[in-house]
Design a protein around this motif. Sequence first.
Motif, PDB file in Angstrom:
ATOM      1  N   MET A  29       0.829  -1.206   0.000  1.00 37.00           N
ATOM      2  CA  MET A  29       0.000   0.000   0.000  1.00 37.00           C
ATOM      3  C   MET A  29       0.862   1.254   0.000  1.00 37.00           C
ATOM      4  SD  MET A  29      -3.009  -1.367   2.588  1.00 37.00           S
ATOM      5  CE  MET A  29      -3.872   0.197   2.662  1.00 37.00           C
ATOM      6  N   ARG A  30       1.942   1.264   0.757  1.00 32.06           N
ATOM      7  CA  ARG A  30       2.850   2.414   0.741  1.00 32.06           C
ATOM      8  C   ARG A  30       3.485   2.597  -0.631  1.00 32.06           C
ATOM      9  NH1 ARG A  30       4.905   0.387   5.624  1.00 32.06           N
ATOM     10  NH2 ARG A  30       6.826  -0.179   4.523  1.00 32.06           N
ATOM     11  N   ALA A  31       3.663   1.505  -1.353  1.00 32.31           N
ATOM     12  CA  ALA A  31       4.270   1.589  -2.682  1.00 32.31           C
ATOM     13  C   ALA A  31       3.314   2.149  -3.725  1.00 32.31           C
ATOM     14  CB  ALA A  31       4.749   0.203  -3.120  1.00 32.31           C
ATOM     15  N   GLY A  32       2.013   2.240  -3.379  1.00 32.80           N
ATOM     16  CA  GLY A  32       1.050   2.815  -4.301  1.00 32.80           C
ATOM     17  C   GLY A  32      -0.043   1.877  -4.763  1.00 32.80           C
ATOM     18  N   PHE A  33      -0.062   0.642  -4.274  1.00 35.20           N
ATOM     19  CA  PHE A  33      -1.126  -0.295  -4.620  1.00 35.20           C
ATOM     20  C   PHE A  33      -2.373  -0.006  -3.780  1.00 35.20           C
ATOM     21  CE2 PHE A  33       2.546  -2.723  -6.094  1.00 35.20           C
ATOM     22  CZ  PHE A  33       2.077  -3.296  -7.268  1.00 35.20           C
ATOM     23  N   THR A  34      -3.541  -0.230  -4.378  1.00 36.19           N
ATOM     24  CA  THR A  34      -4.818  -0.023  -3.705  1.00 36.19           C
ATOM     25  C   THR A  34      -5.546  -1.358  -3.564  1.00 36.19           C
ATOM     26  OG1 THR A  34      -5.025   2.202  -4.643  1.00 36.19           O
ATOM     27  CG2 THR A  34      -7.046   1.153  -3.806  1.00 36.19           C
ATOM     28  N   PRO A  35      -5.951  -1.736  -2.353  1.00 36.54           N
ATOM     29  CA  PRO A  35      -6.720  -2.984  -2.183  1.00 36.54           C
ATOM     30  C   PRO A  35      -8.083  -2.869  -2.856  1.00 36.54           C
ATOM     31  CG  PRO A  35      -5.833  -2.195  -0.084  1.00 36.54           C
ATOM     32  CD  PRO A  35      -5.678  -1.087  -1.065  1.00 36.54           C
ATOM     33  N   TYR A  36      -8.533  -3.962  -3.495  1.00 35.78           N
ATOM     34  CA  TYR A  36      -9.843  -3.928  -4.147  1.00 35.78           C
ATOM     35  C   TYR A  36     -10.673  -5.190  -3.923  1.00 35.78           C
ATOM     36  CZ  TYR A  36      -7.916  -6.913  -7.858  1.00 35.78           C
ATOM     37  OH  TYR A  36      -7.343  -7.946  -8.558  1.00 35.78           O
ATOM     38  N   ARG A  37     -10.088  -6.239  -3.381  1.00 34.58           N
ATOM     39  CA  ARG A  37     -10.851  -7.470  -3.169  1.00 34.58           C
ATOM     40  C   ARG A  37     -10.198  -8.290  -2.072  1.00 34.58           C
ATOM     41  NH1 ARG A  37     -11.334 -12.654  -6.008  1.00 34.58           N
ATOM     42  NH2 ARG A  37      -9.703 -12.074  -7.481  1.00 34.58           N
ATOM     43  N   ARG A  38     -11.012  -9.112  -1.399  1.00 29.87           N
ATOM     44  CA  ARG A  38     -10.509  -9.962  -0.319  1.00 29.87           C
ATOM     45  C   ARG A  38     -11.106 -11.355  -0.493  1.00 29.87           C
ATOM     46  NH1 ARG A  38     -11.773  -6.779   3.937  1.00 29.87           N
ATOM     47  NH2 ARG A  38      -9.734  -5.787   3.971  1.00 29.87           N
TER      48      ARG A  38
END
Length: 205
Positions: free
Chosen positions: A168-177
């Motif tokens: 997440m700090r690198a710029g990825f956004t969570p979208y599914r679990r």
Amino acid sequence: MTSPQVMLNLDGYTDLPPGKIAAIVTYLEMRSPPPMSPAEAPGTWTLQRLNVDHSRYRTLYRRIGEPWLWFSRVVMPDEELSGILDDPKVEAYALHDGTDDIGLLELDFRPEREVELAFLGLAPGIIGKGAGRFLMSEAIRRAFAQPIDRFFVHTCSLDHPAALTFYMRAGFTPYRRAIEVSDDPRLQGFLPRECAPQIPVIADL
């Protein structure tokens, strides 16, 4: 032998049969490269292609993954692994410090206009020395060096506790679990019984 089917309880606990492990998987994506300064690597660090050296790949994968119960490539037959690593659209690299392999980076360019960060990991004792940031910087640079719509990755709750926040700090956004249930590879003999002691082995009595 067929494993018993278990009904997932979406509002409480679900018991797993002995011999099974479960993880919460988080899927993340990046639609454009974030503003970031290239991570500088010590002069002794080099990225070396692993695709043709399957034995070296497996050794490094085990060294990095056993503490976190990585098993997908351990249980994979040689022919199947060869089909991945020998594909020209898959790039696997070892991060070498001049003496030893200390990191793994694998990018999968096979999806149309997408790139998967298949694996990014560090050998024990290397975390906190800038190697992860260097590998991530390289991963983002290489992924977006061609026109793509999405760079994606997934991580799970069995991995290093800082893995999700790192992405997440690198710029990825969570979208599914999701929930992944599988056989414990230690009980099947694919991994040493003593690896990943933070994840207890629960077998049939």
